[in-house]
Scaffold this motif. Structure first.
Motif, PDB file in Angstrom:
ATOM      1  N   GLU A   1    -153.379  30.677 -14.899  1.00  0.00           N
ATOM      2  CA  GLU A   1    -152.018  30.728 -15.519  1.00  0.00           C
ATOM      3  C   GLU A   1    -151.649  32.277 -15.036  1.00  0.00           C
ATOM      4  O   GLU A   1    -152.081  33.169 -15.132  1.00  0.00           O
ATOM      5  CB  GLU A   1    -151.951  30.657 -17.061  1.00  0.00           C
ATOM      6  N   ASP A   2    -150.097  32.057 -14.486  1.00  0.00           N
ATOM      7  CA  ASP A   2    -149.328  33.215 -14.244  1.00  0.00           C
ATOM      8  C   ASP A   2    -148.478  33.572 -15.210  1.00  0.00           C
ATOM      9  O   ASP A   2    -147.339  32.981 -15.478  1.00  0.00           O
ATOM     10  CB  ASP A   2    -148.613  32.772 -12.851  1.00  0.00           C
ATOM     11  N   ASN A   3    -148.855  34.764 -16.094  1.00  0.00           N
ATOM     12  CA  ASN A   3    -148.097  35.024 -17.342  1.00  0.00           C
ATOM     13  C   ASN A   3    -147.171  36.242 -16.825  1.00  0.00           C
ATOM     14  O   ASN A   3    -146.586  36.870 -17.694  1.00  0.00           O
ATOM     15  CB  ASN A   3    -148.923  35.466 -18.574  1.00  0.00           C
ATOM     16  N   SER A   4    -146.910  36.565 -15.556  1.00  0.00           N
ATOM     17  CA  SER A   4    -146.259  37.824 -14.952  1.00  0.00           C
ATOM     18  C   SER A   4    -144.845  37.753 -15.616  1.00  0.00           C
ATOM     19  O   SER A   4    -144.134  38.889 -15.826  1.00  0.00           O
ATOM     20  CB  SER A   4    -146.554  37.903 -13.519  1.00  0.00           C
ATOM     21  N   ALA A   5    -144.134  36.847 -15.666  1.00  0.00           N
ATOM     22  CA  ALA A   5    -142.752  36.854 -15.955  1.00  0.00           C
ATOM     23  C   ALA A   5    -142.599  37.221 -17.593  1.00  0.00           C
ATOM     24  O   ALA A   5    -141.796  38.146 -17.730  1.00  0.00           O
ATOM     25  CB  ALA A   5    -141.957  35.471 -15.670  1.00  0.00           C
ATOM     26  N   LEU A   6    -143.252  36.500 -17.979  1.00  0.00           N
ATOM     27  CA  LEU A   6    -143.414  36.975 -19.704  1.00  0.00           C
ATOM     28  C   LEU A   6    -143.866  38.504 -19.947  1.00  0.00           C
ATOM     29  O   LEU A   6    -143.295  38.972 -20.710  1.00  0.00           O
ATOM     30  CB  LEU A   6    -144.435  36.114 -20.426  1.00  0.00           C
ATOM     31  N   ILE A   7    -144.841  38.794 -19.270  1.00  0.00           N
ATOM     32  CA  ILE A   7    -145.287  40.183 -19.265  1.00  0.00           C
ATOM     33  C   ILE A   7    -144.156  41.258 -18.852  1.00  0.00           C
ATOM     34  O   ILE A   7    -143.989  42.150 -19.492  1.00  0.00           O
ATOM     35  CB  ILE A   7    -146.740  40.437 -18.528  1.00  0.00           C
ATOM     36  N   GLY A   8    -143.707  40.891 -17.715  1.00  0.00           N
ATOM     37  CA  GLY A   8    -142.444  41.498 -17.288  1.00  0.00           C
ATOM     38  C   GLY A   8    -141.421  41.902 -18.443  1.00  0.00           C
ATOM     39  O   GLY A   8    -140.802  42.969 -18.528  1.00  0.00           O
TER      40      GLY A   8
ATOM     41  N   THR B   1    -151.812  45.891 -19.801  1.00  0.00           N
ATOM     42  CA  THR B   1    -151.870  44.720 -18.817  1.00  0.00           C
ATOM     43  C   THR B   1    -152.569  45.428 -17.281  1.00  0.00           C
ATOM     44  O   THR B   1    -153.066  46.764 -17.371  1.00  0.00           O
ATOM     45  CB  THR B   1    -150.441  44.763 -18.223  1.00  0.00           C
ATOM     46  N   VAL B   2    -152.856  44.404 -16.488  1.00  0.00           N
ATOM     47  CA  VAL B   2    -153.692  44.896 -15.489  1.00  0.00           C
ATOM     48  C   VAL B   2    -153.007  44.058 -14.084  1.00  0.00           C
ATOM     49  O   VAL B   2    -152.137  42.927 -14.437  1.00  0.00           O
ATOM     50  CB  VAL B   2    -155.232  44.344 -15.364  1.00  0.00           C
ATOM     51  N   GLU B   3    -153.246  44.606 -13.104  1.00  0.00           N
ATOM     52  CA  GLU B   3    -153.016  43.886 -11.893  1.00  0.00           C
ATOM     53  C   GLU B   3    -153.906  42.945 -11.412  1.00  0.00           C
ATOM     54  O   GLU B   3    -155.362  43.206 -11.481  1.00  0.00           O
ATOM     55  CB  GLU B   3    -152.821  44.840 -10.617  1.00  0.00           C
ATOM     56  N   PHE B   4    -153.768  41.627 -11.370  1.00  0.00           N
ATOM     57  CA  PHE B   4    -154.752  40.499 -10.980  1.00  0.00           C
ATOM     58  C   PHE B   4    -154.140  39.423  -9.962  1.00  0.00           C
ATOM     59  O   PHE B   4    -153.104  38.966 -10.425  1.00  0.00           O
ATOM     60  CB  PHE B   4    -155.025  39.950 -12.430  1.00  0.00           C
ATOM     61  N   HIS B   5    -154.830  39.455  -9.004  1.00  0.00           N
ATOM     62  CA  HIS B   5    -154.247  38.611  -7.922  1.00  0.00           C
ATOM     63  C   HIS B   5    -152.830  38.911  -7.475  1.00  0.00           C
ATOM     64  O   HIS B   5    -152.063  38.243  -7.142  1.00  0.00           O
ATOM     65  CB  HIS B   5    -154.432  37.257  -8.274  1.00  0.00           C
ATOM     66  N   GLY B   6    -152.565  40.092  -7.503  1.00  0.00           N
ATOM     67  CA  GLY B   6    -151.197  40.714  -6.981  1.00  0.00           C
ATOM     68  C   GLY B   6    -150.284  40.441  -7.872  1.00  0.00           C
ATOM     69  O   GLY B   6    -148.848  40.584  -7.630  1.00  0.00           O
ATOM     70  N   ARG B   7    -150.456  40.291  -9.108  1.00  0.00           N
ATOM     71  CA  ARG B   7    -149.487  40.026 -10.135  1.00  0.00           C
ATOM     72  C   ARG B   7    -150.012  40.691 -11.563  1.00  0.00           C
ATOM     73  O   ARG B   7    -151.204  40.715 -11.707  1.00  0.00           O
ATOM     74  CB  ARG B   7    -148.930  38.737 -10.364  1.00  0.00           C
ATOM     75  N   ARG B   8    -148.892  40.841 -12.355  1.00  0.00           N
ATOM     76  CA  ARG B   8    -149.289  41.654 -13.926  1.00  0.00           C
ATOM     77  C   ARG B   8    -149.968  40.473 -14.561  1.00  0.00           C
ATOM     78  O   ARG B   8    -149.450  39.343 -14.803  1.00  0.00           O
ATOM     79  CB  ARG B   8    -147.884  41.948 -14.367  1.00  0.00           C
ATOM     80  N   ALA B   9    -151.083  40.876 -15.396  1.00  0.00           N
ATOM     81  CA  ALA B   9    -151.570  40.017 -16.278  1.00  0.00           C
ATOM     82  C   ALA B   9    -151.941  40.839 -17.569  1.00  0.00           C
ATOM     83  O   ALA B   9    -152.170  41.995 -17.564  1.00  0.00           O
ATOM     84  CB  ALA B   9    -152.898  39.468 -15.683  1.00  0.00           C
ATOM     85  N   PHE B  10    -152.156  39.998 -18.585  1.00  0.00           N
ATOM     86  CA  PHE B  10    -152.665  40.734 -19.732  1.00  0.00           C
ATOM     87  C   PHE B  10    -154.079  41.320 -19.716  1.00  0.00           C
ATOM     88  O   PHE B  10    -154.951  40.566 -19.032  1.00  0.00           O
ATOM     89  CB  PHE B  10    -152.474  39.702 -21.080  1.00  0.00           C
ATOM     90  N   ARG B  11    -154.553  42.407 -20.074  1.00  0.00           N
ATOM     91  CA  ARG B  11    -155.771  42.940 -19.991  1.00  0.00           C
ATOM     92  C   ARG B  11    -156.806  42.217 -20.553  1.00  0.00           C
ATOM     93  O   ARG B  11    -157.984  42.227 -19.991  1.00  0.00           O
ATOM     94  CB  ARG B  11    -155.413  44.495 -20.299  1.00  0.00           C
ATOM     95  N   ASP B  12    -156.470  41.802 -21.553  1.00  0.00           N
ATOM     96  CA  ASP B  12    -157.652  41.117 -22.502  1.00  0.00           C
ATOM     97  C   ASP B  12    -157.740  39.848 -22.503  1.00  0.00           C
ATOM     98  O   ASP B  12    -158.551  39.073 -23.524  1.00  0.00           O
ATOM     99  CB  ASP B  12    -157.637  41.898 -24.005  1.00  0.00           C
ATOM    100  N   LEU B  13    -156.905  38.985 -21.923  1.00  0.00           N
ATOM    101  CA  LEU B  13    -156.731  37.420 -21.990  1.00  0.00           C
ATOM    102  C   LEU B  13    -156.151  36.870 -20.873  1.00  0.00           C
ATOM    103  O   LEU B  13    -155.156  37.470 -20.428  1.00  0.00           O
ATOM    104  CB  LEU B  13    -156.335  36.763 -23.348  1.00  0.00           C
ATOM    105  N   ILE B  14    -156.698  35.692 -20.554  1.00  0.00           N
ATOM    106  CA  ILE B  14    -156.155  34.856 -19.228  1.00  0.00           C
ATOM    107  C   ILE B  14    -156.710  33.590 -19.412  1.00  0.00           C
ATOM    108  O   ILE B  14    -157.733  33.467 -19.991  1.00  0.00           O
ATOM    109  CB  ILE B  14    -156.514  35.454 -18.032  1.00  0.00           C
ATOM    110  N   ALA B  15    -155.594  32.587 -18.934  1.00  0.00           N
ATOM    111  CA  ALA B  15    -156.041  31.314 -19.318  1.00  0.00           C
ATOM    112  C   ALA B  15    -156.125  30.538 -17.850  1.00  0.00           C
ATOM    113  O   ALA B  15    -155.585  31.115 -17.116  1.00  0.00           O
ATOM    114  CB  ALA B  15    -155.117  30.580 -20.305  1.00  0.00           C
ATOM    115  N   VAL B  16    -156.677  29.367 -17.908  1.00  0.00           N
ATOM    116  CA  VAL B  16    -156.726  28.190 -16.948  1.00  0.00           C
ATOM    117  C   VAL B  16    -156.247  27.063 -17.529  1.00  0.00           C
ATOM    118  O   VAL B  16    -156.547  26.662 -18.379  1.00  0.00           O
ATOM    119  CB  VAL B  16    -158.131  28.410 -15.883  1.00  0.00           C
TER     120      VAL B  16
END
Length: 157
Positions: A38-45, A58-73
């Motif tokens: 999932e790409d949550n970068s718009a929400l994170i921004g 937040t962290v950079e993940f695959h060239g976009r902003r992501a939550f540091r402690d959670l991510i979904a597929v």
């Protein structure tokens, strides 16, 4: 007087999996299942811009902003919210926890790659970082018990 239960509407759900490295787990399971991270970068921004989310979460993940402690597929064919990137169907959410896995799962995934494809799928999953734990061949069927890179068990039928 007994009450007749009313029919409940289907419940939206996700399977949450504890992880030491949620982003690596998301990459593994996205590749294993053919899912999309999932790409949550718009929400994170939006949250960063409003001051509602500290930059250090937040962290950079695959060239976009992501939550540091959670991510979904999520399944690539299932609907998702454009604004947040959050899936609305079949999805796995990986959340960071401080401790490593220590005991057997009480819940696990069964993967069904299709008739005659089990060994090919097991080999592909091993290339992604999975390990074969044991092979089961009994009266109820046969399958391969595997573990993902963090030791979570699952079966390939």
């Amino acid at each position: 007087m007994t009450q007749t239960p009313t029919s409940a509407a289907p419940v939206h759900w996700k399977l949450v999996i504890d992880a030491v490295d949620p982003h690596a787990q998301a990459d593994f399971w996205a590749a294993a299942l053919g899912y999309a991270v999932e790409d949550n970068s718009a929400l994170i921004g939006k949250l960063l811009g409003a001051g509602a989310l500290p930059e250090e979460l937040t962290v950079e993940f695959h060239g976009r902003r992501a939550f540091r402690d959670l991510i979904a597929v999520r399944h690539p064919d299932d609907p998702h919210e454009e604004e947040s990137g959050t899936g609305l169907g079949r999805r796995l959410l990986f959340q960071r926890v401080p401790e490593a896995k220590t005991v057997k799962n009480r819940l696990h995934l069964d993967l069904h790659p299709g008739e005659g494809r089990r060994e090919e799928e097991v080999a592909r999953l091993e290339r992604l970082g999975a390990k074969v734990l044991r092979r089961v061949d009994g009266p109820s069927g046969s399958w391969v018990v595997m573990s993902d890179p963090e030791g979570n068990e699952y079966c390939v039928h």
